[in-house]
Design a protein around this motif. Structure first.
Motif, PDB file in Angstrom:
ATOM      1  N   ARG A  48     -43.303 -11.057  50.452  1.00  0.00           N
ATOM      2  CA  ARG A  48     -43.779 -11.565  51.732  1.00  0.00           C
ATOM      3  C   ARG A  48     -44.062 -10.433  52.720  1.00  0.00           C
ATOM      4  NH1 ARG A  48     -46.585 -15.465  50.815  1.00  0.00           N
ATOM      5  NH2 ARG A  48     -45.660 -17.528  50.525  1.00  0.00           N
ATOM      6  N   PHE A  49     -43.330  -9.339  52.597  1.00  0.00           N
ATOM      7  CA  PHE A  49     -43.628  -8.171  53.433  1.00  0.00           C
ATOM      8  C   PHE A  49     -45.009  -7.623  53.077  1.00  0.00           C
ATOM      9  CE2 PHE A  49     -43.594  -3.547  54.051  1.00  0.00           C
ATOM     10  CZ  PHE A  49     -43.363  -3.498  55.426  1.00  0.00           C
ATOM     11  N   LEU A  50     -45.297  -7.560  51.776  1.00  0.00           N
ATOM     12  CA  LEU A  50     -46.612  -7.095  51.328  1.00  0.00           C
ATOM     13  C   LEU A  50     -47.703  -8.105  51.688  1.00  0.00           C
ATOM     14  CD1 LEU A  50     -45.716  -5.674  47.795  1.00  0.00           C
ATOM     15  CD2 LEU A  50     -46.254  -4.376  49.865  1.00  0.00           C
ATOM     16  N   THR A  51     -47.334  -9.387  51.718  1.00  0.00           N
ATOM     17  CA  THR A  51     -48.315 -10.419  52.061  1.00  0.00           C
ATOM     18  C   THR A  51     -48.900 -10.183  53.444  1.00  0.00           C
ATOM     19  OG1 THR A  51     -47.136 -12.054  50.711  1.00  0.00           O
ATOM     20  CG2 THR A  51     -48.697 -12.896  52.317  1.00  0.00           C
ATOM     21  N   SER A  52     -48.048  -9.820  54.391  1.00  0.00           N
ATOM     22  CA  SER A  52     -48.541  -9.567  55.752  1.00  0.00           C
ATOM     23  C   SER A  52     -49.540  -8.419  55.765  1.00  0.00           C
ATOM     24  CB  SER A  52     -47.363  -9.257  56.682  1.00  0.00           C
ATOM     25  OG  SER A  52     -46.676  -8.085  56.260  1.00  0.00           O
ATOM     26  N   ILE A  53     -49.327  -7.433  54.907  1.00  0.00           N
ATOM     27  CA  ILE A  53     -50.265  -6.307  54.816  1.00  0.00           C
ATOM     28  C   ILE A  53     -51.585  -6.766  54.200  1.00  0.00           C
ATOM     29  CG2 ILE A  53     -50.651  -4.032  53.796  1.00  0.00           C
ATOM     30  CD1 ILE A  53     -47.640  -3.596  53.857  1.00  0.00           C
ATOM     31  N   LEU A  54     -51.498  -7.599  53.155  1.00  0.00           N
ATOM     32  CA  LEU A  54     -52.703  -8.107  52.505  1.00  0.00           C
ATOM     33  C   LEU A  54     -53.535  -8.950  53.465  1.00  0.00           C
ATOM     34  CD1 LEU A  54     -51.239  -9.134  49.019  1.00  0.00           C
ATOM     35  CD2 LEU A  54     -52.593  -7.107  49.575  1.00  0.00           C
ATOM     36  N   ILE A  55     -52.857  -9.752  54.275  1.00  0.00           N
ATOM     37  CA  ILE A  55     -53.574 -10.581  55.252  1.00  0.00           C
ATOM     38  C   ILE A  55     -54.311  -9.707  56.257  1.00  0.00           C
ATOM     39  CG2 ILE A  55     -53.266 -12.238  57.136  1.00  0.00           C
ATOM     40  CD1 ILE A  55     -50.968 -13.448  55.572  1.00  0.00           C
ATOM     41  N   SER A  56     -53.669  -8.610  56.675  1.00  0.00           N
ATOM     42  CA  SER A  56     -54.322  -7.698  57.626  1.00  0.00           C
ATOM     43  C   SER A  56     -55.555  -7.032  57.022  1.00  0.00           C
ATOM     44  CB  SER A  56     -53.329  -6.626  58.084  1.00  0.00           C
ATOM     45  OG  SER A  56     -52.972  -5.768  57.011  1.00  0.00           O
ATOM     46  N   LYS A  57     -55.617  -7.006  55.679  1.00  0.00           N
ATOM     47  CA  LYS A  57     -56.780  -6.440  54.988  1.00  0.00           C
ATOM     48  C   LYS A  57     -57.851  -7.493  54.717  1.00  0.00           C
ATOM     49  CE  LYS A  57     -54.781  -2.392  54.571  1.00  0.00           C
ATOM     50  NZ  LYS A  57     -55.269  -1.192  55.294  1.00  0.00           N
ATOM     51  N   GLY A  58     -57.603  -8.720  55.183  1.00  0.00           N
ATOM     52  CA  GLY A  58     -58.594  -9.778  55.009  1.00  0.00           C
ATOM     53  C   GLY A  58     -58.450 -10.566  53.728  1.00  0.00           C
ATOM     54  N   ILE A  59     -57.349 -10.398  53.017  1.00  0.00           N
ATOM     55  CA  ILE A  59     -57.124 -11.120  51.762  1.00  0.00           C
ATOM     56  C   ILE A  59     -56.423 -12.441  52.073  1.00  0.00           C
ATOM     57  CG2 ILE A  59     -55.991 -11.056  49.508  1.00  0.00           C
ATOM     58  CD1 ILE A  59     -56.190  -8.023  49.607  1.00  0.00           C
ATOM     59  N   PHE A 199     -34.968 -19.483  51.992  1.00  0.00           N
ATOM     60  CA  PHE A 199     -36.123 -19.044  51.212  1.00  0.00           C
ATOM     61  C   PHE A 199     -37.373 -18.896  52.074  1.00  0.00           C
ATOM     62  CE2 PHE A 199     -34.223 -21.388  47.308  1.00  0.00           C
ATOM     63  CZ  PHE A 199     -33.314 -20.356  47.137  1.00  0.00           C
ATOM     64  N   HIS A 200     -37.407 -19.583  53.221  1.00  0.00           N
ATOM     65  CA  HIS A 200     -38.568 -19.513  54.105  1.00  0.00           C
ATOM     66  C   HIS A 200     -38.462 -18.392  55.137  1.00  0.00           C
ATOM     67  CE1 HIS A 200     -39.424 -23.482  52.407  1.00  0.00           C
ATOM     68  NE2 HIS A 200     -40.642 -23.359  52.880  1.00  0.00           N
ATOM     69  N   PHE A 201     -37.330 -17.737  55.210  1.00  0.00           N
ATOM     70  CA  PHE A 201     -37.170 -16.657  56.183  1.00  0.00           C
ATOM     71  C   PHE A 201     -38.210 -15.546  56.012  1.00  0.00           C
ATOM     72  CE2 PHE A 201     -32.602 -16.905  58.037  1.00  0.00           C
ATOM     73  CZ  PHE A 201     -32.872 -18.199  58.463  1.00  0.00           C
ATOM     74  N   PRO A 202     -38.492 -15.088  54.783  1.00  0.00           N
ATOM     75  CA  PRO A 202     -39.467 -13.998  54.643  1.00  0.00           C
ATOM     76  C   PRO A 202     -40.841 -14.323  55.222  1.00  0.00           C
ATOM     77  CG  PRO A 202     -38.181 -14.202  52.639  1.00  0.00           C
ATOM     78  CD  PRO A 202     -37.822 -15.374  53.492  1.00  0.00           C
ATOM     79  N   ILE A 203     -41.361 -15.523  54.948  1.00  0.00           N
ATOM     80  CA  ILE A 203     -42.685 -15.861  55.488  1.00  0.00           C
ATOM     81  C   ILE A 203     -42.607 -16.088  56.996  1.00  0.00           C
ATOM     82  CG2 ILE A 203     -42.510 -18.362  55.096  1.00  0.00           C
ATOM     83  CD1 ILE A 203     -45.492 -18.308  54.370  1.00  0.00           C
ATOM     84  N   ASP A 204     -41.497 -16.645  57.463  1.00  0.00           N
ATOM     85  CA  ASP A 204     -41.346 -16.871  58.904  1.00  0.00           C
ATOM     86  C   ASP A 204     -41.278 -15.550  59.670  1.00  0.00           C
ATOM     87  OD1 ASP A 204     -41.327 -19.559  58.434  1.00  0.00           O
ATOM     88  OD2 ASP A 204     -39.161 -19.815  58.643  1.00  0.00           O
ATOM     89  N   ILE A 205     -40.635 -14.557  59.073  1.00  0.00           N
ATOM     90  CA  ILE A 205     -40.429 -13.277  59.761  1.00  0.00           C
ATOM     91  C   ILE A 205     -41.624 -12.337  59.593  1.00  0.00           C
ATOM     92  CG2 ILE A 205     -39.013 -11.189  59.804  1.00  0.00           C
ATOM     93  CD1 ILE A 205     -36.626 -12.963  58.997  1.00  0.00           C
ATOM     94  N   PHE A 206     -42.074 -12.157  58.349  1.00  0.00           N
ATOM     95  CA  PHE A 206     -43.101 -11.153  58.083  1.00  0.00           C
ATOM     96  C   PHE A 206     -44.528 -11.661  58.290  1.00  0.00           C
ATOM     97  CE2 PHE A 206     -39.632  -9.670  55.134  1.00  0.00           C
ATOM     98  CZ  PHE A 206     -39.258  -8.597  55.921  1.00  0.00           C
ATOM     99  N   VAL A 207     -44.768 -12.932  58.002  1.00  0.00           N
ATOM    100  CA  VAL A 207     -46.131 -13.464  58.082  1.00  0.00           C
ATOM    101  C   VAL A 207     -46.355 -14.233  59.383  1.00  0.00           C
ATOM    102  CG1 VAL A 207     -47.857 -14.940  56.975  1.00  0.00           C
ATOM    103  CG2 VAL A 207     -46.279 -13.585  55.573  1.00  0.00           C
ATOM    104  N   MET A 208     -45.506 -15.217  59.641  1.00  0.00           N
ATOM    105  CA  MET A 208     -45.662 -16.021  60.851  1.00  0.00           C
ATOM    106  C   MET A 208     -45.173 -15.289  62.094  1.00  0.00           C
ATOM    107  SD  MET A 208     -47.063 -18.504  59.366  1.00  0.00           S
ATOM    108  CE  MET A 208     -47.300 -19.516  60.830  1.00  0.00           C
TER     109      MET A 208
END
Length: 313
Positions: A48-59, A199-208
């Motif tokens: 999920r930490f990497l997901t936030s980076i991917l989103i910033s790249k437009g993925i 289990f939802h903490f990573p997306i709540d913290i890193f993405v949302m």
């Protein structure tokens, strides 16, 4: 009176009996649930930490999750079933609640739970909106059926299926089988709900990137949903299909809205908390009521048959 008590006890055992395959491999179910949860957190947090980076790249997160989520969650479950529970391969799906028994019952309860949750949430929001209570104005939202049902398929078969297979199909079942005592179901539901929120903490913290109050509110939401999904799973005879459908439909955009086009929803804090609690309570109470009525009917039919056999009919 003793016959009735005996029948109720027998019925209760049928409702909450252990899975036959799980009961012969030892009493390490709590450890299995802990191991599965720990593996998931270790894998999912950096992802999920990497997901936030991917989103910033437009993925698109949906594209990535469509590949990663099924692989991770099914991989953990298969590992646990094979090496911890030692379940035969041809019984994997059945052990997770993917079976033909109670299929219609589970699906019907899942759709009922979704409908009651959705209509209650929207009506409560109407009552608590800035404009006060407005008359409901039904609107069907699937204006582009192909796009709408494609989105729904994603939420049901990617999000709902694999999250429920992991959390309810494996972890809740392991917790229930590992806990003893009168309140084993309640304890298992609360513990699995707490894990589901975790289990939802990573997306709540890193993405949302939720603030603390938003994180707490969403944690309460996921806990409440987990309890509802767990009760649905158990009352469906450990049938997972209805829970998968409920999860997917709740994540997707509602098929209908009761709100008037001019209604303004700006619920925050206590008002939003009330809306969620009331909305989850409605389907939960309905499922429990149906279960109790059905149990009384079954006991009544058994009593009549018993009397008939004694009278020689």
């Amino acid at each position: 009176m003793s016959n009735k008590t005996s029948r109720e006890s027998t019925q209760e055992k049928k409702d909450f009996e252990r899975f036959p395959l799980s009961s012969i491999i030892g009493e390490n179910h709590l450890i299995h649930a802990a191991i599965a949860s720990l593996i998931f957190i270790i894998v999912w947090t950096p992802y999920r930490f990497l997901t936030s980076i991917l989103i910033s790249k437009g993925i698109s997160i949906r594209v990535v999750d469509s590949l990663v989520k099924p692989a991770v969650k099914s991989g953990i479950v298969l590992f646990c079933l094979r090496f911890l529970d030692k379940i035969p391969r041809n019984q994997y799906l059945r052990e997770l609640g993917m079976k033909r028994e109670n299929l219609f019952k589970g699906l019907a309860l899942g759709l009922l739970a979704w409908f009651l949750y959705t209509i209650t949430l929207q009506y409560v929001k109407l009552c608590l909106s800035a404009d006060g209570l407005l008359l409901p104005s039904l609107r069907i939202m699937a204006w582009e059926p192909s796009k709408y049902f494609l989105d729904m398929a994603y939420f049901v078969f990617i999000i709902g299926l694999f999250e429920e297979m992991f959390t309810r199909g494996y972890i809740l079942k392991e917790l229930f089988n590992g806990i003893t005592g009168k309140f084993r179901l309640l304890i298992a539901l609360l513990f699995s709900g707490a894990l589901f929120s975790l289990f939802h903490f990573p997306i709540d913290i890193f993405v949302m990137k939720y603030a603390l109050d938003q994180l707490l509110l969403h944690s309460l939401f996921t806990l409440s949903f987990s309890v509802l999904a767990g009760v649905l799973f158990v009352r469906s005879g450990w049938q997972i299909v209805g829970v998968v459908v409920l999860h997917g439909l709740m994540d997707a955009k509602p098929l209908f809205y009761l709100a008037h086009p001019e209604a303004r929803f700006d619920l925050v804090g206590k008002e939003l908390l009330i809306a969620y609690l009331v909305s989850f309570s409605a389907p939960l109470l309905a499922i429990e009521l149906i279960h109790k009525v059905r149990k009384k009917v079954v006991i009544g039919i058994s009593s009549v048959r018993g009397l008939s056999s004694q009278d020689g009919f």
